[in-house]
Design an enzyme around this catalytic site. Structure first.
Site, PDB file in Angstrom:
ATOM      1  N   CYS A   2       2.284  -4.354  -6.836  1.00 20.53           N
ATOM      2  CA  CYS A   2       0.827  -4.274  -6.878  1.00 20.53           C
ATOM      3  C   CYS A   2       0.350  -2.932  -7.435  1.00 20.53           C
ATOM      4  CB  CYS A   2       0.262  -4.425  -5.476  1.00 20.53           C
ATOM      5  SG  CYS A   2       0.874  -5.867  -4.633  1.00 20.53           S
ATOM      6  N   ASN A 101      -0.843  -2.171  -1.373  1.00 19.13           N
ATOM      7  CA  ASN A 101       0.451  -2.345  -2.030  1.00 19.13           C
ATOM      8  C   ASN A 101       1.511  -2.060  -0.971  1.00 19.13           C
ATOM      9  OD1 ASN A 101       2.738  -2.283  -3.633  1.00 19.13           O
ATOM     10  ND2 ASN A 101       2.320  -0.246  -4.461  1.00 19.13           N
ATOM     11  N   GLY A 102       2.399  -3.011  -0.736  1.00 17.39           N
ATOM     12  CA  GLY A 102       3.444  -2.821   0.273  1.00 17.39           C
ATOM     13  C   GLY A 102       3.555  -4.070   1.134  1.00 17.39           C
TER      14      GLY A 102
END
Ligand code: M6R
Length: 608
Positions: A2, A101-102
Site C-alpha cells: 500500500c 499500510n501494514g
C-alpha cells in the site's frame, strides 16, 4: 504494498494527493482512494482498479475541494480488492478517516469487541477496526486517542488520519511500515516513500517506530507513543527527481536495465582505493574478519538469488562456510548461531518485512547484522549494525534489475576483502579480479547494446506455457534470477533447475518445443551442462544457451546462442543476467503486460 500520501496546506489537497499516489504506483496496488475535508465534512472517494479510475471519478481531484486530505493505494491483504475494502475507512459518524499500510494482527478480537459495543463494519479489512477503535477512544483529543490505539493493536502500520473536528491537522503514525513526512512553504506532506513528495520538498523526516506526527499547515510536531514531544532532524534528499522518472524510456524496467553500468560503477569504485578494497562501512577489523566461522545470508526474492550467488563466491574465494536462507524461513527455523557467526541481510527496499524480522531475530540472539541495502534511511539500513549501501538510486519497476546487479558487486567486494584478509587470495589473483571487476560496466554496456537480437528471439516465445532455466553452480543461481524475471512480469510459468537435477523428475515436463534456457558460463562445469542440454534437446526442447565468448562447441547442443564477454568465473552472473533480464522484459512487452507493475506484486513487501 500500500501507498500513503497526505497533504495539509494552502493548495487544494486532492490534486497533490493524486500526483503523490502516482509516484507510489510502483509499490503495487489494486484500488485507490482519497479523503478530503471539504469545510463541512470528510468526503471519501475510492475505487477498485488503477489510479486513473480515481482520477476520472474525481475529475483530477476537482470534485473533492479542500486543503486537508489523505490518499491511499491498496494492495489487498484482508478482503478482496473492492470499492468497500479500498481505503480510506471511516468511523461510523464519518468524522474520522484512516488510511493504513501494514497488517493489524489482532484485528479479529478487536473487531469482536467493537461489534459488541455496537460498531458496524462495512468492509472485510483490518483497517476499519482502526477507524472504529480511534473513535472508541476519542474524547476530543486526537493524539490521546491515537496513542491509546497504538497500545492496543499488534502488527505493523503506517497510518494517515484526519478528524473533521480538527480540520487543521493530519496525523501520521508508524510501526514497522515505512512513512516519511516533509514540509515546504505551502504545507506539510506525509508519504510512504520519498518520490511521492520530491516534487514539493527535499527535506524529509523519517518517522521511527511508535512515533506520531501532528502536521499543520506550517509546522509539524513529533511525539512518542506516550505523547511526549520529541525533536527530529530532517534529512536532505540529494538524488534528482528525474531519477524517479522514465526519462524517455518506455518502461522504468528498461531504463533501470540501462542504468546498470552506472550502478555497478557507483557501487564498485568508491570502495576501490590504491588498488585495494576498502569497505569502511563494514566496521570490522582484520581480527574480526579472521574470526568469522560462518555467514548467514538472509533475503527474499532476487536479493536471495544474489545471496545464492554469494555463497559460491564467498565460499570459493574466502573459504568461509555460507548458509543462504529465505528470510521468511530463517525467522522461524531456529537457526544455529555459533561463536563467529556473521549475518548479512540483503534488501533493495530495506523494508521487506521478513528480512527485517530476520535481522531483529539475529540481533536478539546477540549477533551483529550487516545490511546490504539500496534505500538510504530505510528500516533495515537504520536497524542493521553496519550498512553497505548499493548505490543503485531509486528503483521503480517492481522487477528488480539494477539493484540486483549492485547487490552482486557488493557481495563480490565482500568475498574478495575476506579472501584477502584471511590469506586465501594471493596478490596476483586479487589484482586480476580487481581488473575484471572494473571491466564489468563496459561489458554490461555491450550486452545491452545487443537488445534487438534478444527482442526478436523473445517475440517468438510470447505464447510459451512453460520455460525452464538450467545451470550448475553459479549458473544455477543465474538461472534462478532469470526464471524469476520472466515469470513475474510475463506470467509465463518458469522454473530454475540445477541442471544435474532435472533428470530426477522434472525432465518429464519437457515436450516438443519447450524452451530450456541453459546457462553455461563456468568452464569447470561446461561439459556437464552440455550433456544436460543434449538430454533435453533429445526430448524435443528448444535450447537457448548463454555462454562465454569462444565456447562455440555449445552450438552442437543449442538451437540459439547468446555469448557473453569473458570475465572471472565468479563474476559471470553480472554479465549472464543481462540477456535474461532483456528476454523476460521483451516477452512481457510482446504479451502486452504491465511490465512495471505486474499483477499481484508489490515493490516492497512490507507485510509478512
Ligand atoms: O526490497 P527487497 O530487495 O528486500 O525485495 C525482495 C523481493 O521482494 C524482490 O527482490 C522481489 O522478488 C522482486 N520482485 C524481484 O524482481
Amino acid at each position: 504494498m500500500c501507498g500513503i500520501v497526505g497533504y495539509i496546506g494552502s493548495h487544494q489537497a486532492a490534486p497533490v494527493i493524486l500526483e503523490g499516489l502516482s509516484k507510489l504506483e510502483y509499490r503495487g496496488y489494486d484500488s485507490a482512494g482519497m479523503a478530503v475535508f471539504n469545510g463541512e465534512k470528510i468526503q471519501i472517494q475510492k475505487s477498485v482498479g488503477r489510479l486513473k479510475v480515481l482520477e476520472e471519478l474525481t475529475h483530477g481531484g476537482a470534485t473533492m475541494p479542500g486543503t486537508v486530505g489523505i490518499g491511499h493505494t491498496r494492495w489487498a491483504t484482508h478482503g478482496a480488492p473492492s470499492d468497500e475494502n479500498a481505503h480510506p475507512h471511516y468511523n461510523q459518524e464519518e468524522t474520522i478517516a484512516v488510511v493504513h499500510n501494514g497488517i493489524i494482527e489482532n484485528y479479529l478480537p478487536l473487531r469482536e469487541k467493537l461489534l459488541s459495543k455496537g460498531y458496524q463494519f462495512v468492509s472485510d479489512t483490518d483497517t476499519e477496526v482502526l477507524a472504529h477503535l480511534i473513535d472508541y477512544y476519542y474524547k476530543g483529543n486526537p493524539l490521546e486517542a491515537i496513542t491509546k490505539v497504538m497500545h492496543r493493536v499488534q502488527g505493523s502500520y503506517a497510518l494517515g488520519i484526519i478528524f473533521s473536528e480538527h480540520p487543521d491537522q493530519i496525523f501520521a503514525v508508524r510501526k514497522d511500515s515505512p512513512l516519511i513526512v516533509g514540509q515546504n512553504e505551502n504545507g506539510c506532506f506525509i508519504a510512504s516513500d520519498v518520490p511521492a513528495v520530491l516534487k514539493y520538498t527535499r527535506k524529509v523526516y523519517f518517522i521511527e517506530n511508535q512515533e506520531v506526527v501532528r502536521l499543520r499547515v506550517d509546522h509539524m510536531h513529533f511525539y512518542t507513543v506516550d505523547e511526549e514531544e520529541i525533536q527530529k532532524e530532517p534529512v536532505t534528499i540529494d538524488w534528482d527527481a528525474d531519477a524517479a522518472e522514465k526519462g524517455g524510456y518506455e518502461h522504468f524496467m528498461l531504463k533501470e536495465m540501462y542504468e546498470q553500468p552506472k550502478t555497478v560503477t557507483d557501487t564498485l569504485l568508491p570502495r576501490i582505493k590504491d588498488n585495494d578494497i576498502v569497505i569502511e562501512e563494514l566496521g570490522m577489523s582484520d581480527e574480526e574478519i579472521n574470526a568469522i566461522r560462518k555467514i548467514f545470508i538472509v533475503a527474499c526474492g532476487s536479493a536471495y538469488h544474489a545471496g545464492v550467488t554469494a555463497k559460491y563466491v564467498i565460499e570459493g574465494i574466502a573459504r568461509i562456510p555460507v548458509e543462504v536462507d529465505l528470510a521468511s524461513e530463517f525467522r522461524y527455523r531456529n537457526p544455529i548461531f555459533e561463536e563467529g557467526t556473521m549475518v548479512v541481510v540483503i534488501s533493495q527496499s530495506g523494508e521487506t518485512a521478513d528480512s527485517l524480522a530476520a535481522l531483529r531475530e539475529s540481533q536478539k540472539l546477540g549477533h551483529k547484522v550487516l545490511g546490504i541495502v539500496n534505500v538510504v534511511g530505510s528500516s533495515i539500513a537504520r536497524e542493521a549494525d553496519n550498512v553497505m549501501y548499493t548505490w543503485a538510486g531509486p528503483e521503480i519497476a517492481v522487477a528488480t534489475t539494477k539493484a540486483y546487479s549492485a547487490q552482486l558487486i557488493a557481495l563480490y567486494l565482500l568475498a574478495m576483502k575476506f579472501g584477502k584478509v584471511r590469506g586465501k587470495l594471493d596478490a596476483d589473483a586479487f589484482h586480476s579480479m580487481l581488473k575484471d571487476l572494473k571491466r564489468l560496466p563496459g561489458q554490461i554496456e555491450r550486452l545491452l547494446a545487443n537488445k534487438q537480437r534478444i527482442q526478436r528471439f523473445a517475440n517468438r516465445y510470447i505464447g510459451a506455457k512453460d520455460v525452464f532455466f538450467i545451470g550448475r553452480g553459479i549458473d544455477y543461481a543465474i538461472s534462478m534470477e532469470g526464471s524469476l524475471k520472466l515469470k513475474e512480469i510475463s506470467y509465463i510459468h518458469s522454473e530454475a533447475y540445477a541442471a544435474g537435477e532435472l533428470k530426477h523428475g522434472t525432465i518429464s515436463l519437457i515436450e516438443e518445443g519447450t524452451l530450456v534456457a541453459a546457462v553455461a558460463t563456468q568452464d569447470a562445469l561446461f561439459q556437464k551442462t552440455l550433456s544436460n542440454m543434449v538430454e533435453v534437446k533429445a526430448r524435443g526442447a528448444f535450447v537457448l544457451a548463454v555462454t562465454n565468448e569462444g565456447n562455440t562447441e555449445i552450438e552442437k547442443a543449442a538451437d540459439y546462442c547468446i555469448y557473453i564477454p569473458r570475465t572471472n568465473p565468479y563474476f559471470a552472473n553480472s554479465l549472464a543476467i543481462i540477456p535474461l533480464q532483456l528476454f523476460g522484459y521483451y516477452v512481457a512487452v510482446g504479451k502486452g503486460c504491465d511490465v512495471d507493475k505486474p499483477r499481484n506484486l508489490a515493490k516492497s513487501v512490507t507485510v509478512e
